[in-house]
Design an enzyme around this catalytic site. Structure first.
Site, mmCIF file in Angstrom:
data_model
loop_
_atom_site.group_PDB
_atom_site.id
_atom_site.type_symbol
_atom_site.label_atom_id
_atom_site.label_comp_id
_atom_site.label_asym_id
_atom_site.label_seq_id
_atom_site.Cartn_x
_atom_site.Cartn_y
_atom_site.Cartn_z
ATOM 1 N N ASP A 57 61.999 8.726 8.593
ATOM 2 C CA ASP A 57 61.669 8.176 9.736
ATOM 3 C C ASP A 57 62.419 9.011 10.771
ATOM 4 O OD1 ASP A 57 62.102 6.658 11.949
ATOM 5 O OD2 ASP A 57 62.300 4.655 11.145
ATOM 6 N N HIS A 58 61.538 9.602 11.538
ATOM 7 C CA HIS A 58 62.196 10.951 12.498
ATOM 8 C C HIS A 58 63.045 10.361 13.454
ATOM 9 C CE1 HIS A 58 58.784 9.724 15.013
ATOM 10 N NE2 HIS A 58 59.812 10.124 16.194
ATOM 11 N N ASP A 73 53.647 -0.305 13.846
ATOM 12 C CA ASP A 73 53.924 1.178 14.330
ATOM 13 C C ASP A 73 55.113 1.285 14.576
ATOM 14 O OD1 ASP A 73 52.580 3.581 14.695
ATOM 15 O OD2 ASP A 73 52.672 3.360 16.878
ATOM 16 N N LYS A 98 55.621 8.269 7.415
ATOM 17 C CA LYS A 98 54.987 6.922 7.743
ATOM 18 C C LYS A 98 53.583 7.148 8.195
ATOM 19 C CE LYS A 98 55.005 6.248 12.811
ATOM 20 N NZ LYS A 98 55.192 5.515 13.946
ATOM 21 N N ARG A 151 42.707 21.852 2.949
ATOM 22 C CA ARG A 151 41.483 22.388 2.216
ATOM 23 C C ARG A 151 40.561 23.434 3.295
ATOM 24 N NH1 ARG A 151 38.936 16.248 2.988
ATOM 25 N NH2 ARG A 151 39.837 16.477 4.852
ATOM 26 N N HIS A 183 61.026 2.176 12.881
ATOM 27 C CA HIS A 183 61.986 2.618 13.742
ATOM 28 C C HIS A 183 63.226 1.541 14.444
ATOM 29 C CE1 HIS A 183 59.150 5.832 13.919
ATOM 30 N NE2 HIS A 183 58.309 5.606 14.749
ATOM 31 N N GLU A 223 57.003 2.743 25.970
ATOM 32 C CA GLU A 223 56.311 3.974 26.166
ATOM 33 C C GLU A 223 55.532 3.919 27.510
ATOM 34 O OE1 GLU A 223 54.734 6.064 22.319
ATOM 35 O OE2 GLU A 223 54.349 3.834 22.208
ATOM 36 N N LYS A 226 53.382 -0.291 24.603
ATOM 37 C CA LYS A 226 52.687 1.152 25.521
ATOM 38 C C LYS A 226 52.227 0.736 26.807
ATOM 39 C CE LYS A 226 50.879 3.113 21.252
ATOM 40 N NZ LYS A 226 51.789 4.440 21.406
ATOM 41 N N LYS A 253 67.413 11.899 15.059
ATOM 42 C CA LYS A 253 67.828 11.671 16.518
ATOM 43 C C LYS A 253 69.486 11.836 16.585
ATOM 44 C CE LYS A 253 63.988 10.239 18.785
ATOM 45 N NZ LYS A 253 63.188 11.164 19.250
#
Ligand SMILES: NC(=O)c1ccc[n+]([C@@H]2O[C@H](COP(=O)([O-])OP(=O)(O)OC[C@H]3O[C@@H](n4cnc5c(N)ncnc54)[C@H](OP(=O)(O)O)[C@@H]3O)[C@@H](O)[C@H]2O)c1
Length: 499
Positions: free
Chosen positions: A186-187, A244, A157, A58, A249, A225, A349, A191
């Site tokens: 789901d990226h 998440d 997602k 937009r 994943h 991570e 994380k 892989k």
């Protein structure tokens, strides 16, 4: 010229038909960071020659503005080097429709673009609450019609926040698009190293015979991570590590590691087997969460040499937030192959190392033949599938230390993608976009996969809600996670792999 043996088998062509690709949310972060670079890479490989790309958002942009933006994305510091003429040629092929998702005229404008193109692919890089409206408008505008070619949508997602909302979201697509036209991305599945799980298991004879509860003691799946929540505090407060990372994943990785061989490589044959795994997971409910799960949140600490704040001090995070930034589960599968083998999942994380890996921990040999004489006893064999970084596979086994004694030490047989093949690994989005263009849905999640994963995760969420915030643990930023995670191992012999 001599052929490079490392290049053998690379670059098999997959040619998409002529198609019109529309990116809803083309002014957003996902388009900039992932979709445009992936499409440009396909352009460079000649796989996008017959594709028209239209951005839809937009913002007050014109086609010229969008082209300039695309050109700038290709010039970004971290973008791969490419000739300027190719970047110009790619930018010249994109166009822009300025419209709100709710405005019919925007969809009429899309219909007027390439009216004769038989194939249409719609990428919904948008907030999920827009999916239903977009799917309905596409249908109303006659753009989901498949009489002359295909019409598919790709959705991102998060696909819901619990079982009820995921089902409602699935219903909302179903009004415009039947299941086989919906590609849920789901990226992680794009892989190379994730795709290689099936190849490793079913393309070799040596692994499958030991891939069961006779030989495997347990399996660990880690997604760690080093970064904190960064600017995503608002989103993350409503999500947490379980939603998440684990719901999508990690359960996808689990199903690939644990599935039975499919009858063939038809997308539905593969997904049928994955769903069976998800259905075989023993539910964890309120009475099980204390024993089978650990949830924790990072406190202030030192990450990669720098002092960093705790999660509750991050922007857009409540000072008394009970959202978990770390979750670990002991998952049991009620299946012939895996009965009694725990699958230990952990994600977090602000941990000490960035790593996504699956490790299959084998049992000890039945007899400790060298126990009496050797100074070091045999360690169980571990097969580690490294998804990222340093993509590859390592097998740890025991070898004799040179000398007169029978001492042994664990050594590693190591395969690294980086040195075994003469090509950089393609980005996951590139592969997945190409798959959707050619109609291969193997690496996309089917409705029942999403449903089964949410069914399991919702039981835990309900258990946690009943347990209350007092059950949340804390760990220092930059550490390897909360102490409590060790209780999931349920054996003195087991250790979490070091982070
Ligand atoms: N970013 C990532 O790395 C990532 C990774 C995995 C999944 N995802 C998912 O991908 C989706 C998109 O994420 P994102 O980070 O790209 O979001 P974003 O940066 O907020 O972009 C949202 C896009 O949607 C457009 N938009 C929103 N409401 C609109 C409306 N009513 N009418 C027209 N356009 C509208 C925005 O256009 P304007 O700004 O022009 O209004 C913008 O282009 C989300 O579902 C997210 O969860 C993102």
């Amino acid at each position: 010229m001599q052929e490079n043996p490392l290049a053998a088998g690379l670059g098999l062509p997959r040619e998409p038909p002529p198609l019109s690709l529309v990116i809803f949310g083309a002014s957003g972060d996902l388009t900039r960071r992932k979709l445009i670079p992936a499409l440009f890479s396909l352009h460079m490989k000649g796989s996008a020659a017959r594709m028209l790309i239209t951005g839809f958002a937009r913002r007050d942009w014109t086609t010229e503005t969008f082209r300039a933006r695309v050109r700038a994305m290709l010039d970004a510091e971290d973008a791969p080097a490419a000739p300027a003429a190719e970047k110009d040629a790619f930018a010249a092929r994109v166009q822009f429709v300025r419209s709100s998702f709710e405005d019919r005229e925007g969809y009429a404008a899309l219909g007027a673009i390439a009216p004769d193109c038989p194939n249409r692919l719609f990428y919904l890089a948008t907030p999920p609450d827009a999916y239903q409206s977009i799917a309905e408008h596409i249908r109303e505008a006659g753009l989901s019609d498949q009489s002359r070619g295909y019409s598919r949508i790709i959705v991102e997602k998060p696909l819901g926040r619990d079982l009820a909302s995921a089902r409602a979201l699935n219903e909302s697509f179903a009004s415009g698009f039947p299941e086989h036209q919906i590609y849920r991305i789901d990226h992680y599945l794009g892989k190379e190293t994730v795709q290689n799980i099936m190849l490793l298991r079913f393309g070799n004879e040596i692994f499958e015979p030991v891939w069961n509860n006779r030989y495997v003691d347990h399996v660990q799946i880690t997604m760690a991570e080093t970064i904190g929540v960064e600017a995503r505090g608002r989103y993350y407060e409503g999500a947490g590590a379980l939603r998440d990372m684990i719901q999508n994943h990690m359960l996808q990785l689990l199903s690939l590691v644990a599935m039975e061989p499919p009858v063939d490589l038809d997308p539905d044959s593969v997904r049928d087997e994955k769903v069976k795994v998800l259905k075989s997971i023993k539910p964890i409910r309120a009475d099980g969460v204390a024993a089978e799960t650990v949830r924790a949140q990072y406190a202030a600490g030192i990450a990669e040499g720098t002092e960093v704040p705790g999660y509750r001090q991050e922007p857009d995070v409540a000072p008394d937030s009970s959202t978990e930034t770390y979750a670990a589960l002991r998952v049991s599968l009620d299946s012939w192959r895996w009965a009694g083998v725990p699958f230990l999942l952990r994600t977090g994380k602000r941990l000490s190392r960035r790593a996504t890996e699956i490790s299959v921990h084998f049992k000890r040999p039945p007899l400790n033949l060298f126990g009496g004489r050797a100074r070091f006893s045999a360690q169980p064999n571990v097969l580690v599938l490294r998804i990222q970084p340093r993509e590859g596979i390592t097998l740890g086994f025991n070898a004799k230390i040179p000398g007169y004694a029978s001492d042994m030490r664990t050594v590693a047989m190591d395969f690294a993608y980086g040195s075994a093949f003469a090509e950089d690994l393609p980005e996951a989005y590139e592969r997945l976009l190409l798959d959707a263009m050619v109609g291969d849905s193997t690496l996309f999640m089917r409705k029942d996969e999403v449903d089964s994963a949410w069914q399991f995760v919702t039981g835990i969420l309900e258990g946690w809600a009943e347990e209350g915030a007092a059950a949340l643990s804390f760990y220092g930023a930059g550490s390897s996670g909360p102490e409590e995670a060790s209780r999931l191992l349920a054996s003195e012999e087991r250790r979490w792999r070091r982070l």
